[in-house]
Design a protein around this motif. Structure first.
Motif, PDB file in Angstrom:
ATOM      1  N   ALA A 227       0.832  -1.205   0.000  1.00  0.00           N
ATOM      2  CA  ALA A 227       0.000   0.000   0.000  1.00  0.00           C
ATOM      3  C   ALA A 227       0.865   1.253   0.000  1.00  0.00           C
ATOM      4  N   LEU A 228       0.352   2.308  -0.620  1.00  0.00           N
ATOM      5  CA  LEU A 228       1.001   3.612  -0.561  1.00  0.00           C
ATOM      6  C   LEU A 228       0.652   4.278   0.764  1.00  0.00           C
ATOM      7  N   TYR A 229       1.551   5.115   1.275  1.00  0.00           N
ATOM      8  CA  TYR A 229       1.217   5.923   2.448  1.00  0.00           C
ATOM      9  C   TYR A 229       1.656   7.359   2.197  1.00  0.00           C
ATOM     10  N   PHE A 230       0.887   8.297   2.757  1.00  0.00           N
ATOM     11  CA  PHE A 230       1.095   9.720   2.498  1.00  0.00           C
ATOM     12  C   PHE A 230       1.108  10.516   3.793  1.00  0.00           C
ATOM     13  N   GLY A 231       2.037  11.467   3.857  1.00  0.00           N
ATOM     14  CA  GLY A 231       2.048  12.452   4.922  1.00  0.00           C
ATOM     15  C   GLY A 231       1.715  13.818   4.353  1.00  0.00           C
ATOM     16  N   GLY A 232       2.273  14.859   4.966  1.00  0.00           N
ATOM     17  CA  GLY A 232       2.059  16.209   4.469  1.00  0.00           C
ATOM     18  C   GLY A 232       3.188  16.634   3.550  1.00  0.00           C
ATOM     19  N   LEU A 233       3.228  17.924   3.219  1.00  0.00           N
ATOM     20  CA  LEU A 233       4.310  18.448   2.395  1.00  0.00           C
ATOM     21  C   LEU A 233       5.626  18.359   3.156  1.00  0.00           C
ATOM     22  N   PHE A 234       6.711  18.067   2.439  1.00  0.00           N
ATOM     23  CA  PHE A 234       7.978  17.797   3.114  1.00  0.00           C
ATOM     24  C   PHE A 234       8.502  18.999   3.883  1.00  0.00           C
ATOM     25  N   GLN A 235       8.087  20.220   3.506  1.00  0.00           N
ATOM     26  CA  GLN A 235       8.578  21.412   4.197  1.00  0.00           C
ATOM     27  C   GLN A 235       7.913  21.599   5.563  1.00  0.00           C
ATOM     28  N   ALA A 236       6.784  20.888   5.809  1.00  0.00           N
ATOM     29  CA  ALA A 236       5.996  21.138   7.021  1.00  0.00           C
ATOM     30  C   ALA A 236       6.524  20.333   8.200  1.00  0.00           C
ATOM     31  N   PRO A 237       6.488  20.916   9.424  1.00  0.00           N
ATOM     32  CA  PRO A 237       6.846  20.141  10.616  1.00  0.00           C
ATOM     33  C   PRO A 237       5.884  18.958  10.769  1.00  0.00           C
ATOM     34  N   SER A 238       6.387  17.862  11.303  1.00  0.00           N
ATOM     35  CA  SER A 238       5.568  16.660  11.529  1.00  0.00           C
ATOM     36  C   SER A 238       4.844  16.229  10.261  1.00  0.00           C
ATOM     37  N   ALA A 239       5.559  16.286   9.141  1.00  0.00           N
ATOM     38  CA  ALA A 239       4.922  16.000   7.848  1.00  0.00           C
ATOM     39  C   ALA A 239       4.449  14.563   7.730  1.00  0.00           C
ATOM     40  N   LEU A 240       5.013  13.648   8.545  1.00  0.00           N
ATOM     41  CA  LEU A 240       4.577  12.254   8.469  1.00  0.00           C
ATOM     42  C   LEU A 240       3.663  11.855   9.621  1.00  0.00           C
ATOM     43  N   ALA A 241       3.178  12.827  10.374  1.00  0.00           N
ATOM     44  CA  ALA A 241       2.229  12.509  11.441  1.00  0.00           C
ATOM     45  C   ALA A 241       0.940  12.008  10.815  1.00  0.00           C
ATOM     46  N   ARG A 242       0.402  10.922  11.370  1.00  0.00           N
ATOM     47  CA  ARG A 242      -0.860  10.328  10.913  1.00  0.00           C
ATOM     48  C   ARG A 242      -0.868  10.093   9.402  1.00  0.00           C
ATOM     49  N   PRO A 243       0.053   9.255   8.904  1.00  0.00           N
ATOM     50  CA  PRO A 243       0.062   8.998   7.464  1.00  0.00           C
ATOM     51  C   PRO A 243      -1.214   8.304   6.999  1.00  0.00           C
ATOM     52  N   LEU A 244      -1.605   8.612   5.791  1.00  0.00           N
ATOM     53  CA  LEU A 244      -2.795   8.021   5.180  1.00  0.00           C
ATOM     54  C   LEU A 244      -2.367   6.867   4.280  1.00  0.00           C
ATOM     55  N   GLU A 245      -2.974   5.690   4.421  1.00  0.00           N
ATOM     56  CA  GLU A 245      -2.649   4.549   3.575  1.00  0.00           C
ATOM     57  C   GLU A 245      -3.675   4.412   2.452  1.00  0.00           C
ATOM     58  N   VAL A 246      -3.192   4.097   1.258  1.00  0.00           N
ATOM     59  CA  VAL A 246      -4.042   3.983   0.073  1.00  0.00           C
ATOM     60  C   VAL A 246      -3.736   2.657  -0.617  1.00  0.00           C
ATOM     61  N   ARG A 257       0.388  15.851  -4.797  1.00  0.00           N
ATOM     62  CA  ARG A 257       1.415  16.862  -5.026  1.00  0.00           C
ATOM     63  C   ARG A 257       2.800  16.216  -4.909  1.00  0.00           C
ATOM     64  N   GLY A 258       3.716  16.617  -5.789  1.00  0.00           N
ATOM     65  CA  GLY A 258       5.029  15.989  -5.783  1.00  0.00           C
ATOM     66  C   GLY A 258       5.776  16.179  -4.480  1.00  0.00           C
ATOM     67  N   GLY A 259       5.567  17.310  -3.817  1.00  0.00           N
ATOM     68  CA  GLY A 259       6.263  17.600  -2.570  1.00  0.00           C
ATOM     69  C   GLY A 259       5.683  16.908  -1.356  1.00  0.00           C
ATOM     70  N   GLN A 260       4.703  16.051  -1.563  1.00  0.00           N
ATOM     71  CA  GLN A 260       4.066  15.341  -0.457  1.00  0.00           C
ATOM     72  C   GLN A 260       4.902  14.121  -0.082  1.00  0.00           C
ATOM     73  N   LEU A 261       5.248  13.996   1.194  1.00  0.00           N
ATOM     74  CA  LEU A 261       6.006  12.829   1.630  1.00  0.00           C
ATOM     75  C   LEU A 261       5.158  11.576   1.438  1.00  0.00           C
ATOM     76  N   HIS A 262       5.770  10.536   0.876  1.00  0.00           N
ATOM     77  CA  HIS A 262       5.039   9.292   0.649  1.00  0.00           C
ATOM     78  C   HIS A 262       6.028   8.152   0.464  1.00  0.00           C
ATOM     79  N   GLY A 263       5.507   6.936   0.493  1.00  0.00           N
ATOM     80  CA  GLY A 263       6.315   5.745   0.295  1.00  0.00           C
ATOM     81  C   GLY A 263       5.397   4.568   0.028  1.00  0.00           C
ATOM     82  N   ALA A 264       5.964   3.373   0.000  1.00  0.00           N
ATOM     83  CA  ALA A 264       5.178   2.163  -0.245  1.00  0.00           C
ATOM     84  C   ALA A 264       5.532   1.122   0.807  1.00  0.00           C
ATOM     85  N   ARG A 265       4.507   0.536   1.425  1.00  0.00           N
ATOM     86  CA  ARG A 265       4.724  -0.527   2.398  1.00  0.00           C
ATOM     87  C   ARG A 265       5.293  -1.762   1.703  1.00  0.00           C
ATOM     88  N   ALA A 266       5.826  -2.672   2.506  1.00  0.00           N
ATOM     89  CA  ALA A 266       6.463  -3.862   1.958  1.00  0.00           C
ATOM     90  C   ALA A 266       5.457  -4.751   1.232  1.00  0.00           C
TER      91      ALA A 266
END
Length: 322
Positions: A227-246, A257-266
């Motif tokens: 699954a993908l997971y998303f936080g806030g924009l990378f410039q923001a404090p606590s940008a990965l607080a409460r990530p959203l999974e998709v 948005r390209g500047g949004q912190l994100h990744g992919a679970r295993a």
């Protein structure tokens, strides 16, 4: 801003070889100038992530000094010709881009899901990708984080598939969803397919994209996890607080948005293939490189480069594209 250059030419920023370099073994993006700077800026966090032996640091230095993947190989647009007519643009793609929906709890993050390709089209595209993967044609890595996948221009699908998708279908929609991020003035892209499988890449660390906007489309195959997971924009404090999974849905894309912190679970099992399109607007990035956060120092590059230009593009009439 730089003075006018050759019309229609795209450039990259010189920071490509020194900024925001991903070190997979430590799950960290770093800036690299020289050994002293690397020790000064990243010594403590590197030690906290396991870089404690002098040999570890020497191996890291050797990795930092290597040419970036795109410097090693630049392949031409015509490396391959699609074998199947089903992967040419037409009724199989982008038929319902107007029916986007905000994902649950994603409205504040401005993440949207939308139908992009039909399932038969995804299957036909996967066949092409696997044929290309088995061939002896030259291949480059999709980006500095993914080791397995295909650059669409190497397969000969950049101009016939991705450019019409960007210009005719995505741009009118993104002009409404992301006006302040250049949604109405997208003039270049970088498109690649990433592959996750046992024994290959299985997950993707947290990062942000070299793009104003990103489209991520699930192509298949059969898999669990990832699954993908998303936080806030990378410039923001606590940008990965409460990530959203998709979760992935074959044929559907996720816009963010390209500047949004994100990744992919295993990945749990199976194979997962996704098409990723980094959408770029030179009117936005010409003023500030999203990777080094400075005015870009332009360097000549092939194709779309990293989407920078030396001139302001003409205003886009979004209504004329619909």
């Amino acid at each position: 801003m730089a003075t006018a250059g050759v019309p229609g030419r795209f450039y990259r920023c010189a920071c490509f070889c020194s900024e925001n370099l991903y070190v997979a073994r430590y799950g960290l993006h770093v800036r690299f100038r020289d050994e002293a700077q690397l020790r000064r800026d990243y010594g403590p966090i590197l030690r906290s992530r396991g870089c404690v032996d002098p040999k570890d640091f020497e191996e890291l230095l050797e990795e930092m000094r290597k040419p970036r993947p795109r410097e090693v190989r630049r392949c031409t647009q015509a490396n391959a010709t699609p074998q199947r007519t089903e992967v040419q643009p037409g009724r199989h793609h982008a038929g319902a881009l107007g029916r986007q929906t905000a994902l649950p709890s994603a409205e504040e993050k401005r993440i949207y899901r939308l139908p992009v390709f039909t399932v038969p089209f995804c299957q036909a595209l996967l066949e092409e990708l696997e044929n290309f993967e088995r061939s002896d044609l030259p291949k480059g890595r999709p980006n500095t984080m993914n080791n397995y996948g295909v650059l669409l221009h190497e397969l000969g699908l950049d101009e016939p598939l991705v450019t019409p998708l960007r210009e005719r279908f995505l741009q009118p929609l993104l002009a409404l969803l992301y006006p302040e991020w250049g949604g109405a003035r997208l003039d270049s892209h970088r498109a690649f397919v990433v592959k996750y499988a046992p024994g290959e890449d299985r997950e993707l660390g947290c990062h942000y994209d070299n793009a104003e906007l990103t489209l991520n489309v699930a192509l298949g195959k059969t898999f669990t996890g990832g699954a993908l997971y998303f936080g806030g924009l990378f410039q923001a404090p606590s940008a990965l607080a409460r990530p959203l999974e998709v979760e992935h849905v074959v044929g559907q894309g996720v816009l963010h948005r390209g500047g949004q912190l994100h990744g992919a679970r295993a990945l749990g099992s199976g194979e997962r293939w996704n098409l990723v399109v980094w959408l770029r607007a030179s009117t936005v990035r010409n003023h500030l490189c999203p990777m080094c956060l400075r005015e870009p120092e332009l360097v000549e590059d092939a194709g779309f480069g990293d989407g920078f230009t030396r001139e302001e593009p003409d205003t886009v009439d979004v209504c004329a594209l619909t």
